[in-house]
Design an enzyme around this catalytic site. Sequence first.
Site, PDB file in Angstrom:
ATOM      1  N   GLY A 132       1.057  -1.328  -0.071  1.00 52.44           N
ATOM      2  CA  GLY A 132      -0.015   0.002   0.028  1.00 52.44           C
ATOM      3  C   GLY A 132       0.964   1.311   0.065  1.00 52.44           C
ATOM      4  O   GLY A 132       2.096   1.268   0.121  1.00 52.44           O
ATOM      5  N   SER A 137       3.498   7.867   3.020  1.00 55.59           N
ATOM      6  CA  SER A 137       3.984   6.484   3.504  1.00 55.59           C
ATOM      7  C   SER A 137       3.985   5.485   2.544  1.00 55.59           C
ATOM      8  O   SER A 137       3.130   5.473   1.551  1.00 55.59           O
ATOM      9  CB  SER A 137       3.025   6.174   4.573  1.00 55.59           C
ATOM     10  OG  SER A 137       1.938   6.000   4.262  1.00 55.59           O
ATOM     11  N   ASP A 266     -11.756   6.137  11.819  1.00 57.59           N
ATOM     12  CA  ASP A 266     -11.644   5.863  10.214  1.00 57.59           C
ATOM     13  C   ASP A 266     -11.978   4.643   9.864  1.00 57.59           C
ATOM     14  O   ASP A 266     -11.339   3.773   8.991  1.00 57.59           O
ATOM     15  CB  ASP A 266      -9.968   6.278  10.219  1.00 57.59           C
ATOM     16  CG  ASP A 266      -9.778   6.573   8.748  1.00 57.59           C
ATOM     17  OD1 ASP A 266     -10.757   6.905   7.955  1.00 57.59           O
ATOM     18  OD2 ASP A 266      -8.519   6.566   8.333  1.00 57.59           O
TER      19      ASP A 266
HETATM   20  N1  LIG Z   1      -0.862  -4.891   8.741  1.00 56.33           N
HETATM   21  C1  LIG Z   1      -1.264  -4.830   7.539  1.00 56.33           C
HETATM   22  N2  LIG Z   1      -1.234  -5.971   6.978  1.00 56.33           N
HETATM   23  C2  LIG Z   1      -1.375  -5.959   5.536  1.00 56.33           C
HETATM   24  N3  LIG Z   1      -1.730  -4.727   4.878  1.00 56.33           N
HETATM   25  C3  LIG Z   1      -1.486  -3.617   5.239  1.00 56.33           C
HETATM   26  C4  LIG Z   1      -1.220  -3.614   6.895  1.00 56.33           C
HETATM   27  N4  LIG Z   1      -1.209  -2.134   7.057  1.00 56.33           N
HETATM   28  C5  LIG Z   1      -1.412  -1.432   6.162  1.00 56.33           C
HETATM   29  N5  LIG Z   1      -1.701  -2.462   5.167  1.00 56.33           N
HETATM   30  C6  LIG Z   1      -1.873  -2.030   3.784  1.00 56.33           C
HETATM   31  O1  LIG Z   1      -1.396  -0.727   3.532  1.00 56.33           O
HETATM   32  C7  LIG Z   1      -2.709   0.335   3.194  1.00 56.33           C
HETATM   33  C8  LIG Z   1      -2.175   1.624   3.666  1.00 56.33           C
HETATM   34  O2  LIG Z   1      -2.083   1.373   5.260  1.00 56.33           O
HETATM   35  P1  LIG Z   1      -2.629   2.491   6.361  1.00 56.33           P
HETATM   36  O3  LIG Z   1      -3.932   2.796   6.225  1.00 56.33           O
HETATM   37  O4  LIG Z   1      -2.252   1.936   7.862  1.00 56.33           O
HETATM   38  O5  LIG Z   1      -1.513   3.734   6.074  1.00 56.33           O
HETATM   39  P2  LIG Z   1      -2.075   5.034   6.003  1.00 56.33           P
HETATM   40  O6  LIG Z   1      -0.691   5.743   5.020  1.00 56.33           O
HETATM   41  O7  LIG Z   1      -2.329   5.653   7.144  1.00 56.33           O
HETATM   42  O8  LIG Z   1      -3.121   5.188   4.756  1.00 56.33           O
HETATM   43  P3  LIG Z   1      -4.287   6.270   4.723  1.00 56.33           P
HETATM   44  O9  LIG Z   1      -3.734   7.289   3.732  1.00 56.33           O
HETATM   45  O10 LIG Z   1      -5.334   5.216   4.109  1.00 56.33           O
HETATM   46  O11 LIG Z   1      -4.471   6.726   6.026  1.00 56.33           O
HETATM   47  C9  LIG Z   1      -3.701  -0.323   3.813  1.00 56.33           C
HETATM   48  O12 LIG Z   1      -5.020   0.140   3.335  1.00 56.33           O
HETATM   49  C10 LIG Z   1      -3.470  -1.892   3.454  1.00 56.33           C
HETATM   50  O13 LIG Z   1      -3.593  -2.301   2.229  1.00 56.33           O
END
Ligand SMILES: Nc1ncnc2c1ncn2[C@@H]1O[C@H](COP(=O)(O)OP(=O)(O)OP(=O)(O)O)[C@@H](O)[C@H]1O
Length: 609
Positions: A132, A137, A266
């Site tokens: 992701g 990030s 969220d």
């Molecule tokens: N523990 C995990 N196991 C598998 N995939 C994960 C995990 N954590 C995150 N991901 C993948 O990475 C993506 C982004 O993670 P997360 O939502 O925590 O990050 P973010 O940068 O805060 O994203 P956002 O911009 O959506 O807030 C998730 O939607 C998922 O696809």
Amino acid sequence: MSTIQQLKNFIRHGKQARANYDDSAKKHEQSPPPAAQKVMANPTDPGRVAGKEHHVPLPEAYSVQPGDLQNRVAQADGVAAHHAEANQTASSRNKKSPDPHLAQIIQEENESRSKFPRYPGLERWELVEKMGDGAFSNVYRARDRQGDAGEVAIKVVRKFEMNNMQGQKHLHPDFKKVPKAVERANILKEVQIMRQLDHPNIVKLVDFSESRQYYYIILELAPGGELFHQIVRLTYFSEDLSRHVIVQVAKALEYLHEEMGVVHRDIKPENILFRPIPFVPSKNPKPKQPGDEDKVDEGEFIPGVGAGEIGLIKIADFGLSKIVWDKQTMTPCGTVGYTAPEIVKDEKYSKSVDMWALGCVLYTLLCGFPPFYDESIEVLTEKVAKGQFTFLSPWWDDISKSAQDLISHLLTVDPDKRYSIKEFLSHPWIQGSGPTPRDDKKLQEPERLRAFDASRLIDGGKRMDFRSPGAVNLREIFDVGYSVHRQEEEAKRRKQVGPKAGGPSRLTNLHEESSEDETKVNADQLEQGMRNTNLGKEQERGRERNRQGERQGEREARGYGQHSAAVAQAARQQVKDRQKQRGAFELNLDGATLLGRRANKPAASVGGF
Ligand SMILES: Nc1ncnc2c1ncn2[C@@H]1O[C@H](COP(=O)(O)OP(=O)(O)OP(=O)(O)O)[C@@H](O)[C@H]1O
């Protein structure tokens, strides 16, 4: 605009057509859908949508997805022939003369997925796959070289915002990029919250560390990925599977709300991850109903285990979460010995926002499209604010009245009347469930998963675009819901505390958006808290070294920070601004993806609000 972005826009406009059709069908029932007319205006050119400037020749690698979507629109609108022809034309055109520039970009994109940057301090982990990404990030699947921790997910968050200290050339190049305290406070808050959590349906924090340029959040891996992709894959979920999923999300919320004093804020299909299970063929396969051709077989539902290859649910992303009461003192956070009614109310409203989101997720699971949708952001905002949704016929005709009753109690505008987590869990539809899945180690046993290829579950076997336009779209729809509710939360708070309550309350000042100065203090407080944890001396030294360079964070800019929820106008403006920045009306697209999946029945009637 990059070519990739143009491609994405093309895909989105295809979905836009679907959305326009559905909206129109709702309003006019049998009248000719304007979306169909728009598409038919250019029947041989799927790269052009009437009124839009984007024209993208479809490379073969991308032609399946938009073609598929166009076909779905066509089936419903009676223009299949035009589209089949159009897609064929596009496909053969691209076969004859592929755009070399585009082909190179795609090749580079594909290659870059298997090449990863070297992150200082992450040497213990072998990065295996990018799962992701976000503006600041990346999330990777990674393997422990030492073998102790097995596979994990690592969220790598960039600390620095580029170019905001131009002119200070005497500084080391790295210090031209200045981290902001808001960013730091939010990262530390996310980690601090996650550190305390221990529940089978919540992704566990394995470790946290940082280098000069990055934060590393090391998490338990949820190998199935996002639930969103499964809604797209399966079209919609059976009631059994929907219950299986939503009960687990609810158990996680019950733990957060009732035991830990945390609100997630969220909850959406993108942040609901899962551990896959092997497919078990149905013992008594049900014949497909007319119009249900798209429904993918979930196989046998096994109570307590799952179906459709979806096993244990794990909720993730605590970046917007907040602590509403202190579990040690059992008092509202930051207000030891002081529990004014407005503080108690604030806690209640915050929890009720999670319950609203739970209702949106359950609705989406059961029918395959979200409860609130409109191509106009203003209208969508209004629909959410007024709770205007309907159990749209014929898609909802076969879904039990009990499930509809439960959803209605969640999508209730008045937070005082909305179901709490306890009420949700005691509802008859939920009580009809079998055992709740446990964090059963058996589900992780290699032999059970060996026959199982998790990547199959993702967009036809490829993690081709883990941030598919569909995902972005649905995400926007949930984001609008959250904006509306935060704004309502804030309005209620103001009403109770009085007009002077404009600034952050005692309750919120650690957990809501804060002024820069306050946030600096908060970052220090949080750091102090972190220092008392088990994060390790080495990491702590790194943090000390970096402290001097820290300022207000960039998290807000990338959506990490919480947007001001002071007034509805601000919420609307913010969403509008984001659209402008993106140069595309992405909101229209996500719902359209899911609506497109359910396009095989004509909208015969519209339920009342
Ligand atoms: N523990 C995990 N196991 C598998 N995939 C994960 C995990 N954590 C995150 N991901 C993948 O990475 C993506 C982004 O993670 P997360 O939502 O925590 O990050 P973010 O940068 O805060 O994203 P956002 O911009 O959506 O807030 C998730 O939607 C998922 O696809």
